[in-house]
Design a protein around this motif. Sequence first.
Motif, mmCIF file in Angstrom:
data_model
loop_
_atom_site.group_PDB
_atom_site.id
_atom_site.type_symbol
_atom_site.label_atom_id
_atom_site.label_comp_id
_atom_site.label_asym_id
_atom_site.label_seq_id
_atom_site.Cartn_x
_atom_site.Cartn_y
_atom_site.Cartn_z
ATOM 1 N N GLN A 1 0.837 -1.198 0.000
ATOM 2 C CA GLN A 1 0.000 0.000 0.000
ATOM 3 C C GLN A 1 0.872 1.248 0.000
ATOM 4 O O GLN A 1 1.521 1.538 1.000
ATOM 5 C CB GLN A 1 -0.923 0.003 1.213
ATOM 6 N N THR A 2 0.923 1.935 -1.092
ATOM 7 C CA THR A 2 1.617 3.218 -1.129
ATOM 8 C C THR A 2 0.717 4.268 -0.493
ATOM 9 O O THR A 2 -0.439 4.422 -0.888
ATOM 10 C CB THR A 2 1.943 3.612 -2.578
ATOM 11 N N SER A 3 1.238 4.972 0.514
ATOM 12 C CA SER A 3 0.469 5.992 1.234
ATOM 13 C C SER A 3 -0.840 5.413 1.747
ATOM 14 O O SER A 3 -1.920 5.957 1.528
ATOM 15 C CB SER A 3 0.205 7.201 0.331
ATOM 16 N N GLY A 4 -0.744 4.275 2.453
ATOM 17 C CA GLY A 4 -1.930 3.590 2.961
ATOM 18 C C GLY A 4 -2.483 4.215 4.223
ATOM 19 O O GLY A 4 -2.048 5.281 4.673
ATOM 20 N N GLY A 5 -3.447 3.528 4.802
ATOM 21 C CA GLY A 5 -4.177 4.085 5.935
ATOM 22 C C GLY A 5 -3.530 3.823 7.278
ATOM 23 O O GLY A 5 -2.642 2.979 7.425
ATOM 24 N N LEU A 6 -3.995 4.556 8.278
ATOM 25 C CA LEU A 6 -3.573 4.318 9.656
ATOM 26 C C LEU A 6 -4.242 3.054 10.176
ATOM 27 O O LEU A 6 -5.408 2.774 9.878
ATOM 28 C CB LEU A 6 -3.960 5.495 10.546
ATOM 29 N N LEU A 7 -3.488 2.279 10.954
ATOM 30 C CA LEU A 7 -3.998 1.084 11.633
ATOM 31 C C LEU A 7 -3.978 1.371 13.130
ATOM 32 O O LEU A 7 -2.914 1.668 13.688
ATOM 33 C CB LEU A 7 -3.145 -0.130 11.297
ATOM 34 N N VAL A 8 -5.132 1.290 13.757
ATOM 35 C CA VAL A 8 -5.298 1.691 15.151
ATOM 36 C C VAL A 8 -5.694 0.486 15.999
ATOM 37 O O VAL A 8 -6.570 -0.289 15.606
ATOM 38 C CB VAL A 8 -6.408 2.762 15.288
ATOM 39 N N ALA A 9 -5.038 0.320 17.143
ATOM 40 C CA ALA A 9 -5.476 -0.636 18.159
ATOM 41 C C ALA A 9 -6.045 0.170 19.319
ATOM 42 O O ALA A 9 -5.340 0.987 19.916
ATOM 43 C CB ALA A 9 -4.317 -1.509 18.635
ATOM 44 N N CYS A 10 -7.320 -0.043 19.613
ATOM 45 C CA CYS A 10 -7.969 0.772 20.647
ATOM 46 C C CYS A 10 -8.863 -0.083 21.526
ATOM 47 O O CYS A 10 -9.298 -1.179 21.151
ATOM 48 C CB CYS A 10 -8.786 1.893 20.007
#
Length: 354
Positions: free
Chosen positions: A307-316
């Motif tokens: 993924q070029t310039s992909g999304g944020l992955l958040v653990a919450c």
Amino acid sequence: MTQIATTAEPRLTSLSHGGGCGCKIAPAVLSEILRETTAMTFPEEVIVGNETADDAAVYRLNDDQALVATTDFFMPIVDDPFDFGRIAATNALSDIYAMGARPIMALALVGMPINVLSKQTIGRILEGGASAARGAGIPVVGGHSIDSVEAIYGLVALGLVRPELVKKNAGARPGDRLVLGKPLGAGVMSAALKAEALDASGYAQMIATTTQLNTPGPELAEMPGVHALTDVTGFGLGGHMLEMLRAGGTAAVLDWASVPVMDGIPELLERGFVTGASGRNWSSYGSEIDLDGGLSDLDRALLTDPQTSGGLLVACAPEATDSVLALFRKHGFAAAAEIGSVTSEPGTARLHVA
């Protein structure tokens, strides 16, 4: 599909053996290289070094400020020079946002085949990068350039964050929910583009996704329920999830049906548009993934799609999930979705895909 204005020059993607984050060194090869380098001792001011393959380095300046530093550059993923510059700069700035910081300035890294590309084309690449930086509210204050065989562009990016708000890729806790900010498919679309098989709507979708700045990062860092943060780039969703799990000593279940995907990706996969980096990624870390849901070969290719310039992955924390999704929506990330959960599992970190 947007094309370079002059017909006398080659397509930018024809000058690169691997475009965008697809040209990253494979994870397994990179690990071997780093194992053979001499370990450095960091001063106590270094809050984040290279211990867990995090997104950027962080240096404490004082009780209220920490400096976040990163660099990223690659070969063309598209043929339009302005779009190439925008994508590369957006991708570099993503690592600042992924640490929970706000960017303050950048330096340009430029390698160009000056006997092949015109000064106008090279100028448009730099203009595209400057445009993305302006979107982030920062200047490109200088940089360095060389004459190279392949066209290369990127940024050194700097940001600031309060030391206590730094978000590492480590920190995910059993029970946490996983949220992804952008849809997958950039590598598949880049493969189709290079083969001149991506239509205008697909190109527009690819550009809209890869030039969207990951601006929720600093606000996510301020949320007590957010425990870990990273971005999904060249190692694919599977690779960057595993980095988060290794860093935190946890495992996770990925709900494949919930993963957001760009429109038209299944059809492009069926037509064979898979990057070489996808296969290299699987070879590097596939042994750490359990395909409990019996993924097809095409789905597996998407799981490892760079993924070029992909999304944020958040653990919450579970109770923070709705707030995290609402924050993404506020910043215009309509595709953001909850995609899985973190589990407690003894032994080596593993990713279970259901």
